[in-house]
Structures are given as structure tokens and as C-alpha cells.
Design an enzyme around this catalytic site. Structure first.
Site, short mmCIF file in Angstrom:
data_model
loop_
_atom_site.label_atom_id
_atom_site.label_comp_id
_atom_site.label_asym_id
_atom_site.label_seq_id
_atom_site.Cartn_x
_atom_site.Cartn_y
_atom_site.Cartn_z
N ILE A 10 -5.59 -0.17 -3.77
CA ILE A 10 -4.67 -1.24 -3.35
C ILE A 10 -5.13 -2.61 -3.86
O ILE A 10 -6.19 -3.10 -3.49
CB ILE A 10 -4.48 -1.24 -1.81
CG1 ILE A 10 -4.07 0.17 -1.33
CG2 ILE A 10 -3.47 -2.30 -1.39
CD1 ILE A 10 -2.86 0.79 -2.04
N ALA B 233 0.83 -1.20 0.00
CA ALA B 233 0.00 0.00 0.00
C ALA B 233 0.86 1.25 0.00
O ALA B 233 1.36 1.68 1.04
CB ALA B 233 -0.93 -0.01 1.22
N GLY C 22 -0.07 9.71 -5.66
CA GLY C 22 0.27 8.45 -6.30
C GLY C 22 1.69 8.49 -6.81
O GLY C 22 2.62 7.99 -6.18
N SER C 23 1.87 9.20 -7.94
CA SER C 23 3.23 9.28 -8.52
C SER C 23 4.22 9.93 -7.56
O SER C 23 5.38 9.51 -7.49
CB SER C 23 3.18 10.11 -9.81
OG SER C 23 2.23 9.59 -10.70
N GLU D 4 9.53 -5.22 -10.33
CA GLU D 4 8.09 -4.89 -10.44
C GLU D 4 7.75 -4.48 -11.88
O GLU D 4 6.81 -4.97 -12.49
CB GLU D 4 7.75 -3.77 -9.45
CG GLU D 4 6.35 -3.25 -9.63
CD GLU D 4 5.90 -2.29 -8.52
OE1 GLU D 4 6.65 -2.10 -7.55
OE2 GLU D 4 4.80 -1.72 -8.65
N ARG E 208 -14.34 -14.90 -39.81
CA ARG E 208 -15.37 -13.91 -40.12
C ARG E 208 -15.32 -13.52 -41.60
O ARG E 208 -14.25 -13.23 -42.12
CB ARG E 208 -15.14 -12.67 -39.24
CG ARG E 208 -16.08 -11.53 -39.49
CD ARG E 208 -17.43 -11.79 -38.91
NE ARG E 208 -18.33 -10.68 -39.11
CZ ARG E 208 -19.63 -10.75 -38.91
NH1 ARG E 208 -20.20 -11.87 -38.48
NH2 ARG E 208 -20.41 -9.70 -39.12
N HIS F 220 -12.40 -6.90 -34.94
CA HIS F 220 -13.55 -7.75 -34.57
C HIS F 220 -14.88 -7.09 -34.94
O HIS F 220 -15.94 -7.70 -34.75
CB HIS F 220 -13.56 -8.02 -33.06
CG HIS F 220 -12.66 -9.12 -32.60
ND1 HIS F 220 -11.29 -9.01 -32.56
CD2 HIS F 220 -12.93 -10.35 -32.11
CE1 HIS F 220 -10.76 -10.11 -32.07
NE2 HIS F 220 -11.73 -10.95 -31.80
N GLN G 297 -10.97 -3.39 -33.14
CA GLN G 297 -11.50 -2.83 -34.40
C GLN G 297 -11.69 -3.94 -35.44
O GLN G 297 -12.68 -3.97 -36.16
CB GLN G 297 -10.54 -1.75 -34.91
CG GLN G 297 -10.95 -1.07 -36.20
CD GLN G 297 -12.14 -0.13 -36.02
OE1 GLN G 297 -12.50 0.22 -34.90
NE2 GLN G 297 -12.78 0.23 -37.12
C1 LIG Z 1 -6.11 -1.11 -10.90
C2 LIG Z 1 -5.07 -0.41 -10.07
C3 LIG Z 1 -4.32 -1.15 -9.16
C4 LIG Z 1 -3.38 -0.50 -8.35
N1 LIG Z 1 -2.69 -1.22 -7.40
C5 LIG Z 1 -1.92 -0.57 -6.51
C6 LIG Z 1 -1.33 -1.25 -5.41
O1 LIG Z 1 -1.48 -2.47 -5.24
N2 LIG Z 1 -0.60 -0.53 -4.51
C7 LIG Z 1 -0.41 0.81 -4.65
O2 LIG Z 1 0.23 1.40 -3.79
N3 LIG Z 1 -0.95 1.49 -5.69
C8 LIG Z 1 -1.70 0.84 -6.62
N4 LIG Z 1 -2.26 1.52 -7.66
C9 LIG Z 1 -2.04 2.96 -7.78
C10 LIG Z 1 -1.11 3.34 -8.91
O3 LIG Z 1 0.19 2.96 -8.63
C11 LIG Z 1 -1.28 4.87 -9.11
O4 LIG Z 1 -2.56 5.08 -9.68
C12 LIG Z 1 -0.19 5.43 -10.00
O5 LIG Z 1 1.05 5.43 -9.33
C13 LIG Z 1 -0.51 6.88 -10.44
O6 LIG Z 1 -0.82 7.66 -9.33
P1 LIG Z 1 -2.16 8.55 -9.34
O7 LIG Z 1 -3.29 7.66 -9.70
O8 LIG Z 1 -2.24 9.27 -8.05
O9 LIG Z 1 -1.96 9.56 -10.51
P2 LIG Z 1 -1.19 10.98 -10.42
O10 LIG Z 1 0.10 10.80 -9.75
O11 LIG Z 1 -2.16 11.97 -9.89
O12 LIG Z 1 -0.94 11.26 -11.96
C14 LIG Z 1 -1.94 11.77 -12.86
C15 LIG Z 1 -1.29 11.96 -14.21
O13 LIG Z 1 -0.21 12.89 -14.10
C16 LIG Z 1 0.97 12.33 -14.58
N5 LIG Z 1 2.15 12.77 -13.83
C17 LIG Z 1 2.34 12.71 -12.49
N6 LIG Z 1 3.56 13.15 -12.17
C18 LIG Z 1 4.17 13.49 -13.33
C19 LIG Z 1 5.45 14.00 -13.67
N7 LIG Z 1 6.39 14.23 -12.77
N8 LIG Z 1 5.72 14.23 -14.99
C20 LIG Z 1 4.79 14.00 -15.94
N9 LIG Z 1 3.57 13.51 -15.68
C21 LIG Z 1 3.26 13.25 -14.39
C22 LIG Z 1 0.78 10.82 -14.42
O14 LIG Z 1 1.63 10.09 -15.28
C23 LIG Z 1 -0.69 10.68 -14.77
O15 LIG Z 1 -0.83 10.63 -16.16
C24 LIG Z 1 -3.17 0.90 -8.50
C25 LIG Z 1 -3.90 1.62 -9.45
C26 LIG Z 1 -4.85 1.00 -10.22
C27 LIG Z 1 -5.65 1.81 -11.18
#
Ligand SMILES: Cc1cc2nc3c(=O)[nH]c(=O)nc-3n(C[C@H](O)[C@H](O)[C@H](O)COP(=O)(O)OP(=O)(O)OC[C@H]3O[C@@H](n4cnc5c(N)ncnc54)[C@H](O)[C@@H]3O)c2cc1C
Length: 382
Positions: free
Chosen positions: A157, A124, A131-132, A244, A270, A340, A338
Site C-alpha cells: 500500500i 488499500a 492483487g489482480s 487512475e 561522453r 550510458h 545502455q
Molecule cells: C510499488 C507498488 C505500489 C503499490 N501500491 C498499491 C496501493 O497503493 N494500493 C493497492 O491496493 N495496491 C498497490 N499495489 C499493488 C498492485 O496493484 C498489485 O501488485 C497489482 O495489482 C498486481 O497484483 P499482484 O501483485 O497480486 O500480482 P498477481 O495478481 O499475482 O499477478 C502476477 C502476474 O500474473 C498476471 N496475471 C494475473 N491475472 C491475470 C490474468 N487474468 N490474465 C493474464 N495475466 C494475469 C499479472 O499480470 C502478473 O504478471 C502496489 C504495488 C507495488 C509494487
């Protein structure tokens, strides 16, 4: 092209796992996709059959093999579209934290259980607000006597509903500068008071994979649940990203292969304007181009797998593979859909699920934009 990275032992393992997966996993996928989660009994079956932690030490019940065994599991799971059951998250992403940084007691208790399938793992990192930008996590784990007191919220998560042990990324020193020096990894058993699972989130794809919110409210764990050293969490996370991201890329190419094979078959069957749609030059050229890209991608992946097994540091190359293969998977599933026609849009045709499942590949495990940030830095661009 004939792949040369696998030995006879690997191929034997592939045959065994394929037989097992077709008998025990494939028949459950539709049910999991409806339920939005997998079931613990099947996890235990996979563990009992020896397919969890093929790459983990024998001392704790693993098979002691190299990462290629786990790569085979990833490929075979993609072949049967069993994305619901994230064996790779469990074995290739979470287990290595326990193996690399766990104390002998932690390994005995949790790594052994993870290998038998009794302890399902999750990691988590992501929070509603971040996120990022991982260094900005707000979840706190504050030391109080011989405990850590955890408060905060996580989201998205994987295995969130079904997990027994969560590797939680939290700030043990919220004032640390730079902020990532305050991050630690804490192991939280999901039956601890103060730990609560939130919603199993409704999603576009990966329907059978439980992706959840997690909440920590005055959740107390013994100080012995600290994984590795306090304040070293960020570094530990970075050390694990190579495998990873490589795992995601391996899965992407395998999923591409599956979608392509099915589309070739479909276009042969098809008919339109009195001939199979495979006879149109447009169909042939599109599929020829995609098949070429899959072969190019597979060669790159195999070279990276071999280097990873040799223990080389290939973070930049793996970042390249992660963005490129997942980008290919998105384009390929879109183009195959597409081809399909209307049937491609219907849920009964697997390509519609392939298209939906592909969308997340460029987002999680470090978004593709973040991959390009890493590559750009390596190129000396910032
Ligand atoms: C189905 C699914 C399963 C997941 N499983 C897990 C898990 O098990 N554990 C866990 O911890 N997380 C998990 N995640 C979370 C995932 O790792 C995050 O969604 C991801 O890291 C992006 O973070 P965010 O969604 O907050 O997007 P944001 O960080 O808000 O980013 C939004 C957009 O801005 C862009 N961006 C952000 N920073 C920059 C930058 N410096 N330069 C250019 N562009 C940028 C991103 O690329 C993206 O396009 C999961 C997500 C999903 C959808």
C-alpha cells in the site's frame, strides 16, 4: 510537437508549480529516497501552496480546475523525479472517491483536510493473497450495531506509513454471489485501535515511496465511515480506474521525456574512439527511434486527456495507453541506461534510478496483462 491542450492559465500554473517544486520538493528527494518515506511537513507545504486538489471543488478548498491542472503536477513531478511523493495517488486517485461518493460530512472532514495536506490518503485493495483478482479480497468489514468491525491484511500500500486516512476495500457480505457484490469501501483513520502498520517494504525502485503492509484486527469504525453504498465498492473502484490509469500513462511519458533528454546530453558529452558517442550512428538511430515513440505516445496521451476532460468514457483507450506507455518507459530506460555504459549502472547517475522506477509501472494500477484482458474483451475476444 507543440502541445495544444493547455490554455494560458494552465501554462501559468505549470510555471508556478515548477518554481515551487524546484524550491520545495526537488531538494528533499535524495533524503526521502534514503529514508524510504516522505515527510508530512512538505505535504502540508504543497497543500498550503494550493497544489493538492487543483481539480477539486472550491467549496472544500480546491481550485475547481479541470484534470489538466493535475496532469501538469504529474508531469512536473516526473521531471524532477520526485516519485517518492505520490501526489497523484493522493489527488487523482484517492480524492476523487471522496468527491464522488463522500457524504457532505465526509467531504468536510476529509476532502478539505486532504486538500490542505493535513490528511494524507491511501487506498488499500491489494492483499498478500490477491492483487489482480480484486473480487477475491478476504478482508472483512462486518456490520455490528452502528459500527463496522474490520479484520484482514493488506500489502503493497502506497503511502502506507504516512497516510492518515485509508480507503479500505473489504467484504461487507463475504457470501455474496457474485463475490464482487459483497465489496464495500470503508474509510479507516489510521489512529483507530485495531489498525496497525506493518513493514515499510524494501523495493527495487521508488525508494522514497513508503509501500507497506497494513493490518486490521478487530478494528472498529463507525458505520458513517462507509463510503457510498454497501455492496457497491467494486463498481465504484471500476468507475475510478479511467483517471487512475490515465494518470500513470501521463507520468510514464513525462518520465520517458526526462530520461531521453538526459541521455541525449550524456551522449553528447561522453567520448569514445575520439568522438562523442552521440556521433555513432547506433546512438543516433536508437535515440531517434525512442524520441519518435515518445512523440507518438504524447499525442495519444494528449488526445486522451482532452477526451477525459470532456467527460468521455475512454476506459479501453486508457487501458491501451497504460500498457503501451509503461512498456515504452521500461524499454526506453533500459536503452538509455545502455547508452550510458557503466555509468548508467551507477546510482549517482539518475538513469539507473529511472530504470528501477520504471519496472513497477507495468504492474500496479492494474497490470499490463489485465489491460490487455480489458482491450481483448472490447474486441469481442472473450
Ligand atoms: C510499488 C507498488 C505500489 C503499490 N501500491 C498499491 C496501493 O497503493 N494500493 C493497492 O491496493 N495496491 C498497490 N499495489 C499493488 C498492485 O496493484 C498489485 O501488485 C497489482 O495489482 C498486481 O497484483 P499482484 O501483485 O497480486 O500480482 P498477481 O495478481 O499475482 O499477478 C502476477 C502476474 O500474473 C498476471 N496475471 C494475473 N491475472 C491475470 C490474468 N487474468 N490474465 C493474464 N495475466 C494475469 C499479472 O499480470 C502478473 O504478471 C502496489 C504495488 C507495488 C509494487
Amino acid at each position: 510537437m507543440r502541445r495544444t491542450i493547455f490554455s494560458d492559465e494552465h501554462e501559468l500554473f505549470r510555471n508556478e508549480f515548477r518554481r515551487f517544486a524546484e524550491a520545495e520538493i526537488a531538494p528533499r528527494v535524495a533524503e526521502w529516497n534514503r529514508a524510504g518515506t516522505t515527510d508530512k511537513a512538505t505535504w502540508r507545504k504543497v497543500g498550503e501552496a494550493g497544489f493538492l486538489g487543483a481539480n477539486q471543488p472550491e467549496e472544500y478548498g480546491g481550485a475547481g480546475g479541470d484534470f489538466l491542472f493535475d496532469a501538469i503536477v504529474i508531469e512536473e513531478m516526473a521531471r524532477i523525479r520526485a516519485h517518492a511523493m505520490m501526489l497523484s495517488l493522493h489527488s487523482d486517485i484517492c480524492m476523487p472517491y471522496l468527491r464522488e461518493y463522500g457524504t457532505p460530512e465526509q467531504k468536510e472532514r476529509w476532502l478539505r483536510g486532504a486538500i490542505t495536506g493535513e490528511v494524507i490518503l491511501a487506498v488499500a485493495m491489494t492483499e498478500p493473497g490477491t492483487g489482480s483478482d480484486l473480487a477475491n479480497v478476504q478482508t472483512r468489514a462486518i456490520r455490528s450495531g452502528d459500527e463496522y468491525v474490520i479484520d484482514g491484511a493488506k500489502t503493497f500500500i502506497s503511502n502506507g506509513q504516512i497516510s492518515d486516512l485509508v480507503i479500505v476495500v473489504a467484504k461487507t457480505d463475504p457470501k455474496a454471489s457474485p463475490p464482487h457484490d459483497g465489496i464495500s469501501l470503508i474509510l479507516v483513520e489510521t489512529d483507530r485501535p485495531g489498525f496497525r502498520r506493518g513493514r515499510n517494504l524494501d523495493k527495487l525502485g521508488l525508494k522514497g515511496q513508503d509501500t507497506s503492509e497494513l493490518f486490521f484486527e478487530d478494528c472498529r469504525v463507525p458505520a458513517s465511515n462507509l463510503l457510498g453504498q454497501e455492496g457497491r465498492g467494486f463498481k465504484m473502484l471500476m468507475n475510478m480506474l479511467q483517471q487512475e490509469r490515465l494518470s500513470i500513462a501521463v507520468g510514464s511519458i513525462a518520465s520517458c521525456r526526462r530520461a531521453l533528454e538526459d541521455t541525449i546530453e550524456y551522449t553528447r558529452d561522453r567520448r569514445a574512439f575520439g568522438q562523442p558517442i552521440a556521433a555513432f550512428q547506433n546512438t543516433q538511430f536508437r535515440l531517434a527511434e525512442l524520441a519518435t515513440e515518445v512523440e507518438v505516445g504524447q499525442s495519444f496521451i494528449d488526445a486522451l486527456l482532452a477526451a477525459h476532460v470532456r467527460g468521455e468514457e475512454i476506459v479501453t483507450e486508457v487501458s491501451m495507453a497504460k500498457w503501451w506507455t509503461t512498456d515504452l518507459q521500461k524499454r526506453l530506460t533500459s536503452e538509455c541506461l545502455q547508452l550510458h555504459g557503466g555509468y548508467g549502472f551507477m546510482s549517482e547517475y539518475p538513469i539507473s534510478g529511472d530504470y528501477a522506477d520504471a519496472a513497477v509501472q507495468s504492474i500496479y494500477a492494474g497490470s499490463n496483462e489485465i489491460m490487455k484482458v480489458i482491450i481483448s474483451r472490447k474486441l469481442g475476444l472473450g
